[in-house]
Design an enzyme around this catalytic site. Structure first.
Site, mmCIF file in Angstrom:
data_model
loop_
_atom_site.group_PDB
_atom_site.id
_atom_site.type_symbol
_atom_site.label_atom_id
_atom_site.label_comp_id
_atom_site.label_asym_id
_atom_site.label_seq_id
_atom_site.Cartn_x
_atom_site.Cartn_y
_atom_site.Cartn_z
ATOM 1 N N TRP A 277 37.908 35.494 33.250
ATOM 2 C CA TRP A 277 39.079 35.336 34.125
ATOM 3 C C TRP A 277 40.239 36.150 33.539
ATOM 4 O O TRP A 277 40.488 36.084 32.319
ATOM 5 C CB TRP A 277 39.432 33.841 34.187
ATOM 6 C CG TRP A 277 40.647 33.502 34.987
ATOM 7 C CD1 TRP A 277 40.971 33.974 36.224
ATOM 8 C CD2 TRP A 277 41.685 32.597 34.605
ATOM 9 N NE1 TRP A 277 42.145 33.407 36.644
ATOM 10 C CE2 TRP A 277 42.609 32.567 35.667
ATOM 11 C CE3 TRP A 277 41.933 31.800 33.479
ATOM 12 C CZ2 TRP A 277 43.758 31.781 35.629
ATOM 13 C CZ3 TRP A 277 43.068 31.017 33.440
ATOM 14 C CH2 TRP A 277 43.968 31.008 34.515
ATOM 15 N N ASP B 182 36.205 25.908 29.726
ATOM 16 C CA ASP B 182 37.119 25.987 30.849
ATOM 17 C C ASP B 182 36.331 25.538 32.078
ATOM 18 O O ASP B 182 35.306 26.142 32.430
ATOM 19 C CB ASP B 182 37.634 27.426 31.018
ATOM 20 C CG ASP B 182 38.789 27.480 32.005
ATOM 21 O OD1 ASP B 182 39.074 26.452 32.654
ATOM 22 O OD2 ASP B 182 39.418 28.551 32.145
ATOM 23 N N LYS C 258 40.762 23.859 42.701
ATOM 24 C CA LYS C 258 39.750 24.282 43.677
ATOM 25 C C LYS C 258 39.011 23.093 44.266
ATOM 26 O O LYS C 258 38.853 22.983 45.469
ATOM 27 C CB LYS C 258 38.715 25.203 43.030
ATOM 28 C CG LYS C 258 39.215 26.030 41.895
ATOM 29 C CD LYS C 258 39.961 27.234 42.353
ATOM 30 C CE LYS C 258 40.569 27.924 41.149
ATOM 31 N NZ LYS C 258 41.172 29.188 41.453
HETATM 32 C C1 LMR Z 1 41.295 33.217 40.463
HETATM 33 O O1 LMR Z 1 40.641 33.607 39.494
HETATM 34 O O2 LMR Z 1 41.437 33.894 41.492
HETATM 35 C C2 LMR Z 1 41.937 31.877 40.418
HETATM 36 O O3 LMR Z 1 41.605 31.211 39.250
HETATM 37 C C3 LMR Z 1 43.390 31.895 40.679
HETATM 38 C C4 LMR Z 1 44.174 32.349 39.492
HETATM 39 O O4 LMR Z 1 45.095 31.639 39.096
HETATM 40 O O5 LMR Z 1 43.898 33.427 38.950
#
Ligand code: LMR
Length: 406
Positions: free
Chosen positions: A136, A217, A253
């Site tokens: 992420w 996570d 989510k």
């Molecule tokens: C994403 O990866 O799109 C989500 O987790 C939203 C974010 O805060 O990045």
């Protein structure tokens, strides 16, 4: 005139959030936003879960409800319910009072509290934080901001777009002892590639051998398989194998509480005796950063988690959301195959959770945005939840066109 701020360098734009800004500004009628990971219904609209509406109505009708500060640690209805959701209602660790859960500003806040806590108390003090390659977009930023050295372990096989389990195990084995390993509990973001149960065992074996510290996570519990217990498999496995660990948990989510910033950080210790020390430090960090946690989302999620009927209904909604996403995955794969789009598209259907890591290059992603008003992150990740019966043909044809244009 000079400025005190003149030496502040420009920060790069956030790769995910910038897409929402671009897409909002795009007035073209055909635009499709597959950027941010947020669930959409089949008409492309945000979906408020019926249980969330019911909890909101209960709160609005309660004459005793007020807007007082929550206590240190957050709302017990939330933190206790969240704890059971992650570790299981019959968890030995909970019974033995080896778990502390604190409310956080959703998953990002949980990661940040974990990051600051680990920066102060990690052992060895020079341990680095290892993140998956890729991960992420915000993970590196969070852990570097807290002062950690961040390194990567291999995760995605960029040729097959499946898991590079050998690369991952080798990197975990080669890392110095006692590193902090950030793992996605399920529905890996951005790849949608999860280890199998057997592979999780192998990961746990290596981490035990090397005395690594797991930080999970868990932002998509319920989205990977539609079943909250199955999606907590890895965390429960590590706990049952005696690991001490931290879990960052988000209700953005799975309860659709994105903007309400509702989440928790859980700490599992080997000894009940050290829990008061750990909890006191987490409380102190929370007080220093957010004082007390936001109440509204916590009250909604707490109500759903504590009410047997609402809880059951919520499980059904999660199952429904994950089923719709799975259907869109399969449809997109089928349409690309039917169009004869060069390459193999099975990975779209095999990946899991909210995202698909399509394998499209940055150059193709740019073309899709500029020529087709189709938004996805630069690494080729699409939020499958943004697909629906009204836009899937358009998306498949757009991908087909840019892939063919090599
Ligand atoms: C994403 O990866 O799109 C989500 O987790 C939203 C974010 O805060 O990045």
């Amino acid at each position: 005139m000079s400025s005190y701020f003149a030496n502040v360098p420009q920060a790069p734009a956030d790769g995910i959030l910038k897409l929402s800004v671009l897409s909002r500004a795009d007035t073209n009628g055909t635009k499709v936003d597959l950027g941010v990971g947020a669930y959409r219904d089949d008409s492309g609209k945000p979906w408020v879960l019926p249980v969330v509406r019911k909890a909101e109505q209960q709160l609005a009708a309660d004459p005793q409800a007020n807007h007082e500060y929550l206590g240190v640690g957050g709302l017990p209805a939330l933190t206790q319910g969240a704890q059971k959701l992650i570790f299981g209602a019959g968890s030995e660790a909970i019974k033995q009072q080896r778990v502390y859960s604190i409310q956080t500003i959703s998953g990002t806040g949980a990661n940040m509290v974990a990051a600051v806590f680990l920066k102060q108390f990690k052992q060895p003090a020079d341990a680095a934080v290892y993140i998956s390659k890729p991960t992420w977009g915000n993970h590196r930023s969070i852990f570097e901001t807290a002062g950690h050295v961040v390194r990567e372990y291999r995760y995605c096989n960029y040729t097959t777009l499946g898991l590079d389990i050998q690369g991952m195990l080798d990197d975990l084995r080669a890392a110095p002892r006692g590193q902090i390993i950030l793992l996605h509990a399920c529905a890996h973001n951005p790849t949608g590639i999860d280890p199998t149960a057997e592979q999780w065992q192998q990961i746990a074996d290596v981490m035990q051998e090397r005395s690594h510290f797991p930080l999970f996570d868990c932002a998509y519990q319920g989205f990977a398989t539609g079943d909250v217990a199955r999606d907590a498999y890895a965390i429960r496995l590590f706990v049952s194998r005696g690991f001490e660990l931290l879990v960052a948990q988000s209700f953005a989510k799975n309860m659709g509480l994105y903007g309400e910033r509702t989440g928790c950080l859980h700490a599992v210790t080997a000894l009940a005796a050290v829990l008061p020390q750990v909890s006191s430090q987490l409380n102190r960090l929370s007080r220093a950063t957010i004082s007390t946690a936001p109440a509204y989302g916590a009250k909604i999620a707490g109500t759903v988690l504590q009410d047997a009927e609402l809880y059951e209904e919520w499980l059904g909604s999660m199952e429904m959301m994950s089923r719709r996403i799975k259907k869109m995955r399969d449809l997109l794969r089928d349409k690309l195959v039917a169009l004869g789009t060069p390459g193999s598209w099975d990975h779209v259907s095999q990946q899991i959770g909210m995202f698909s890591f399509t394998g499209l290059s940055k150059q193709k992603v740019d073309r899709l945005r500029e020529e087709y008003h189709l938004y996805m992150t630069d690494d080729g990740r699409i939020s499958v939840a943004g697909l629906n019966s009204g836009n899937i043909d358009y998306v498949a044809k757009a991908i087909d066109a840019v892939v063919r244009s090599d």
